[in-house]
Design a protein around this motif. Structure first.
Motif, PDB file in Angstrom:
ATOM      1  N   SER A  83       0.841  -1.209   0.014  1.00  0.00           N
ATOM      2  CA  SER A  83       0.232   0.019   0.033  1.00  0.00           C
ATOM      3  C   SER A  83       1.022   1.234  -0.018  1.00  0.00           C
ATOM      4  O   SER A  83       2.129   1.343  -0.023  1.00  0.00           O
ATOM      5  CB  SER A  83      -0.873  -0.062   1.217  1.00  0.00           C
ATOM      6  OG  SER A  83      -0.258   0.096   2.467  1.00  0.00           O
ATOM      7  N   GLY A  84       0.263   2.329   0.058  1.00  0.00           N
ATOM      8  CA  GLY A  84       0.837   3.648   0.013  1.00  0.00           C
ATOM      9  C   GLY A  84       0.849   4.595   1.427  1.00  0.00           C
ATOM     10  O   GLY A  84       0.646   3.927   2.484  1.00  0.00           O
ATOM     11  N   GLY A 148      -4.577   2.541  -1.267  1.00  0.00           N
ATOM     12  CA  GLY A 148      -4.040   3.759  -1.595  1.00  0.00           C
ATOM     13  C   GLY A 148      -4.653   4.985  -0.838  1.00  0.00           C
ATOM     14  O   GLY A 148      -5.688   4.993  -0.270  1.00  0.00           O
ATOM     15  N   VAL A 149      -3.873   6.177  -1.186  1.00  0.00           N
ATOM     16  CA  VAL A 149      -4.432   7.310  -0.528  1.00  0.00           C
ATOM     17  C   VAL A 149      -4.064   8.634  -1.506  1.00  0.00           C
ATOM     18  O   VAL A 149      -3.045   8.876  -2.192  1.00  0.00           O
ATOM     19  CB  VAL A 149      -3.812   7.411   0.728  1.00  0.00           C
ATOM     20  CG1 VAL A 149      -2.254   7.573   0.628  1.00  0.00           C
ATOM     21  CG2 VAL A 149      -4.315   8.900   1.469  1.00  0.00           C
ATOM     22  N   ALA A 460      11.464  -4.596   1.920  1.00  0.00           N
ATOM     23  CA  ALA A 460      10.644  -4.503   0.984  1.00  0.00           C
ATOM     24  C   ALA A 460       9.377  -3.426   0.948  1.00  0.00           C
ATOM     25  O   ALA A 460       8.643  -3.763   1.693  1.00  0.00           O
ATOM     26  CB  ALA A 460       9.659  -5.905   1.264  1.00  0.00           C
ATOM     27  N   SER A 461       9.883  -2.358   0.238  1.00  0.00           N
ATOM     28  CA  SER A 461       9.240  -1.237   0.243  1.00  0.00           C
ATOM     29  C   SER A 461       8.090  -1.132  -0.876  1.00  0.00           C
ATOM     30  O   SER A 461       7.911  -2.010  -1.626  1.00  0.00           O
ATOM     31  CB  SER A 461      10.401  -0.048  -0.009  1.00  0.00           C
ATOM     32  OG  SER A 461      11.265  -0.006   0.878  1.00  0.00           O
ATOM     33  N   ARG A 462       6.848  -0.435  -0.479  1.00  0.00           N
ATOM     34  CA  ARG A 462       6.048  -0.129  -1.508  1.00  0.00           C
ATOM     35  C   ARG A 462       5.951   1.218  -1.711  1.00  0.00           C
ATOM     36  O   ARG A 462       6.389   1.976  -2.658  1.00  0.00           O
ATOM     37  CB  ARG A 462       4.808  -0.914  -0.908  1.00  0.00           C
ATOM     38  CG  ARG A 462       4.795  -2.387  -0.701  1.00  0.00           C
ATOM     39  CD  ARG A 462       5.070  -3.013  -2.030  1.00  0.00           C
ATOM     40  NE  ARG A 462       4.870  -4.528  -2.045  1.00  0.00           N
ATOM     41  CZ  ARG A 462       6.058  -5.277  -1.932  1.00  0.00           C
ATOM     42  NH1 ARG A 462       7.175  -4.767  -2.022  1.00  0.00           N
ATOM     43  NH2 ARG A 462       6.062  -6.771  -1.994  1.00  0.00           N
ATOM     44  N   VAL A 537       3.485   5.377  -5.915  1.00  0.00           N
ATOM     45  CA  VAL A 537       2.559   4.133  -5.784  1.00  0.00           C
ATOM     46  C   VAL A 537       1.651   4.330  -4.747  1.00  0.00           C
ATOM     47  O   VAL A 537       1.660   4.388  -3.468  1.00  0.00           O
ATOM     48  CB  VAL A 537       3.439   2.735  -5.567  1.00  0.00           C
ATOM     49  CG1 VAL A 537       2.493   1.704  -5.050  1.00  0.00           C
ATOM     50  CG2 VAL A 537       4.187   2.329  -6.801  1.00  0.00           C
ATOM     51  N   MET A 538       0.164   4.472  -5.185  1.00  0.00           N
ATOM     52  CA  MET A 538      -0.745   4.754  -4.266  1.00  0.00           C
ATOM     53  C   MET A 538      -0.572   5.703  -3.067  1.00  0.00           C
ATOM     54  O   MET A 538      -1.080   5.376  -1.927  1.00  0.00           O
ATOM     55  CB  MET A 538      -1.246   3.068  -3.803  1.00  0.00           C
ATOM     56  CG  MET A 538      -1.527   2.247  -5.009  1.00  0.00           C
ATOM     57  SD  MET A 538      -1.671   0.657  -4.165  1.00  0.00           S
ATOM     58  CE  MET A 538       0.003   0.020  -3.744  1.00  0.00           C
ATOM     59  N   SER A 539       0.176   6.714  -3.250  1.00  0.00           N
ATOM     60  CA  SER A 539       0.694   7.556  -2.267  1.00  0.00           C
ATOM     61  C   SER A 539       0.122   9.118  -2.739  1.00  0.00           C
ATOM     62  O   SER A 539       0.184   9.166  -3.612  1.00  0.00           O
ATOM     63  CB  SER A 539       2.047   7.485  -1.851  1.00  0.00           C
ATOM     64  OG  SER A 539       2.305   6.143  -1.537  1.00  0.00           O
TER      65      SER A 539
END
Length: 619
Positions: A83-84, A148-149, A460-462, A537-539
């Motif tokens: 997620s973000g 996401g946000v 393991a970043s997103r 990414v979703m941020s």
């Protein structure tokens, strides 16, 4: 061989002084010919400033551990996607606060790290380099698979609101202006009885009526009871290892466009607007910018394992997917890729916005250079960005980390299959962050190893968000690490060059000024950016626009183009190292001059800048 536009301009004759003046004082969006400033160069040091990134998350008080599916094994794809998060100033005090998404575990998986059901978290910036968890007080302690946000003031009441995507039911949080939020999802007409897996989102005023509309990506129609077991089909293996299935082999989701009715409610106009025409896609991240400089916002969507989407705004309330014709659906070999994250910026300073997209392992990212007509050319290898193919790449963005006036690239990485650790392959589940320095000649250099412990640490970043959380004049990075604590990478050294930071307030356009474009000129060098929602990414990154000025002591010209009226406001001879607030129709209403601390480059960096009168006049 056909000569490129850049080569032609590079060999053009020296411009006369009168022509230079004409170019510098004419807005990019009013040019009728080729933007000749593309041939001009700004002073650019041969070697970058000594900048490093240091992870200060724990000492800053970001003590919440992310929870997202299994740790050593992931049976379903929802456990791997992550997620973000967001940098946003929810209380309008001029300091970036932090919103962290969070997830869940499926039955039979590892227990929660603290024994409690995880929730989303809001951290208030204390203005001293630390943050306080105000989740409960703000009313945001919602559990579930938050993905996401995106941030925007949908009702134009002066307070930025929060839209949160979920695997489940999305939530629209109305900012009450007193430090609290209210769930208005059903009241606003955004509630759906069905379960969907929404991923990224972006606020966009697509019809330019002054009210923010909402674009939402949906990833997969996920029914766990219908998903094959790891290793059961060809889509459930990776390099011979049984892994979770997808996205291929699973049904894709349909993206949604909600029109803002201007009364606090929304209407789903996806079909009417042409958003459904591309059909189901594995959409992850959406961004909204004016890619063809026609004054209307478009939407680019990074799609996993399928062609990406570019929705061109047709000015009549409808969109058309032109990604194939525009050259940004596939890579330069005509191959679809596993698109994850997106950054948008004018890296070559030619007045047209370019696209950077991250992809899966054993592939390169994409750098799509805008050709100056809304179409793109994949210049990944020419630009030197094809050097790292061993990582799964996620959140990304353009950021001028050294303030030299040329925007660089930052992105995070992390595998999706924790099972690989048991097979001793040539890859690991955790991996470092990557930084590419813009050399100012259309090329980038991988400088990651020189950027300090914050960049070289392995996670393991997103999601990642970019912004100046300590208000010291250089860009920092906030990173979500799967099943781990977040990272807050403080930029040490970037503010040794000069800069200008701009917050825009709309009056006739949407209050957040999403879609407003700013152009900053120093000498013969011009930069542009737009206020934007979503990305990475979703941020959500800082809504303020940041421009590095190099050694220039002032911005010779700042232009703001407001999205609803298309009116352009100009400000000349604006002193560097200021936080400016520009209000539509009222000019520069606030200027805060930053003064570096006397105790050292990293000590007391977070002291509030003293208020001063803004330098520079508007017209």
């Amino acid at each position: 061989m056909k000569s490129s536009r850049r080569n032609f301009l590079g060999s053009s004759a020296v411009l006369l002084g009168s022509r230079i003046l004409e170019v510098l004082t004419t807005p990019l969006w009013r040019w009728t010919g080729i933007p000749v400033l593309q041939a001009a160069t700004a002073p650019h040091p041969e070697e970058s400033l000594p900048v490093i990134f240091v992870d200060v998350a724990r000492e800053a008080g970001l003590n919440v551990q992310n929870v997202w599916g299994g740790i050593k094994h992931k049976k379903y794809i929802v456990e791997a996607k992550g997620s973000g998060l967001a940098f946003f100033d929810y209380d309008q005090d001029g300091w970036l606060d932090i919103y962290l998404t969070n997830g869940d575990r499926l039955p039979g998986e590892e227990p929660y790290p603290d024994g409690k059901t995880p929730t989303q978290h809001l951290f208030k910036n204390n203005r001293d380099g630390t943050f306080t968890d105000v989740t409960e007080k703000a009313g945001l302690a919602r559990s579930g698979w938050g993905t996401g946000v995106c941030v925007g003031d949908y009702d134009n009441d002066g307070w930025d609101d929060l839209f949160c995507c979920y695997w489940g039911h999305n939530v629209l949080w109305h900012n009450n202006g007193d430090g609290t939020f209210t769930d208005v999802t059903k009241k606003a007409g955004l509630w759906e009885e069905r379960v969907r897996w929404a991923s990224g989102c972006t606020w966009i005023d697509y019809d330019r009526d002054g009210f923010l509309d909402l674009f939402v990506c949906n990833y997969i129609e996920l029914d766990l009871e219908k998903v094959p077991a790891p290793g059961q089909t060809g889509y459930c293996q990776w390099k011979g290892i049984p892994v979770m299935c997808g996205p291929r082999g699973l049904p894709g989701g349909m993206n949604i466009l909600y029109h803002n009715n201007g009364d606090g409610t929304f209407t789903d106009v996806s079909e009417k607007a042409g958003i459904l025409k591309p059909g189901p896609r594995y959409s992850i991240t959406a961004v909204s910018y004016d890619f063809d400089n026609d004054g209307w916002p478009d939407v680019f969507v990074a799609v996993d394992s399928e062609p990406s989407i570019l929705f061109h705004n047709k000015h009549d309330g409808t969109f058309e997917d032109i990604a194939v014709m525009a050259g940004c659906a596939y890579n330069e070999d005509g191959q679809e890729q596993a698109g994850m994250g997106v950054g948008v910026g004018d890296y070559d300073c030619d007045g047209w916005l370019d696209i950077f997209k991250t992809n899966f392992t054993d592939d390169t990212p994409d750098l799509y250079r805008n050709n100056g007509d809304g179409t793109f050319t994949d210049v990944t290898f020419v630009a030197g960005l094809g050097v790292n193919t061993q990582y799964v790449c996620w959140g990304a963005g353009f950021m001028d980390y050294d303030n030299d006036g040329w925007t660089d690239i930052f992105h995070v990485t992390g595998q999706v299959y924790p099972e690989i650790e048991e097979y001793h392959l040539d890859t690991q589940f955790t991996s470092p962050r990557l930084v590419y320095r813009n050399l100012g000649n259309g090329k980038f250099k991988d400088v990651s190893k020189d950027m300090g412990p914050g960049v070289n640490a392995r996670f393991a970043s997103r999601g990642c968000a970019l912004g100046d959380y300590d208000n010291d004049g250089d860009i920092d990075a906030l990173i979500l690490n799967m099943n781990d604590y977040p990272s807050l990478l403080r930029n040490d050294g970037g503010n040794k060059n000069n800069w200008i930071k701009i917050k825009l307030l709309g009056t006739k356009c949407n209050r957040t000024a999403i879609g407003a474009r700013v152009r900053v000129v120093t000498g013969q060098h011009a930069q542009i950016d737009e206020v934007h929602s979503g990305t990475s990414v979703m941020s959500q990154s800082d809504l303020r626009l940041h421009f590095g000025l190099g050694q220039a002591k002032q911005a010779d010209l700042i232009e703001v183009k407001w999205p609803t009226t298309q009116k352009v406001e100009k400000f000349t001879n604006v002193e560097a190292n200021q936080f400016l607030t520009i209000k539509e129709g009222a000019g520069i209403i606030k200027g805060e001059k930053y003064k570096p601390p006397k105790t050292g480059p990293t000590a007391s960096k977070d002291a509030a800048p003293p208020k001063t009168k803004p330098a520079g006049a508007g017209s």
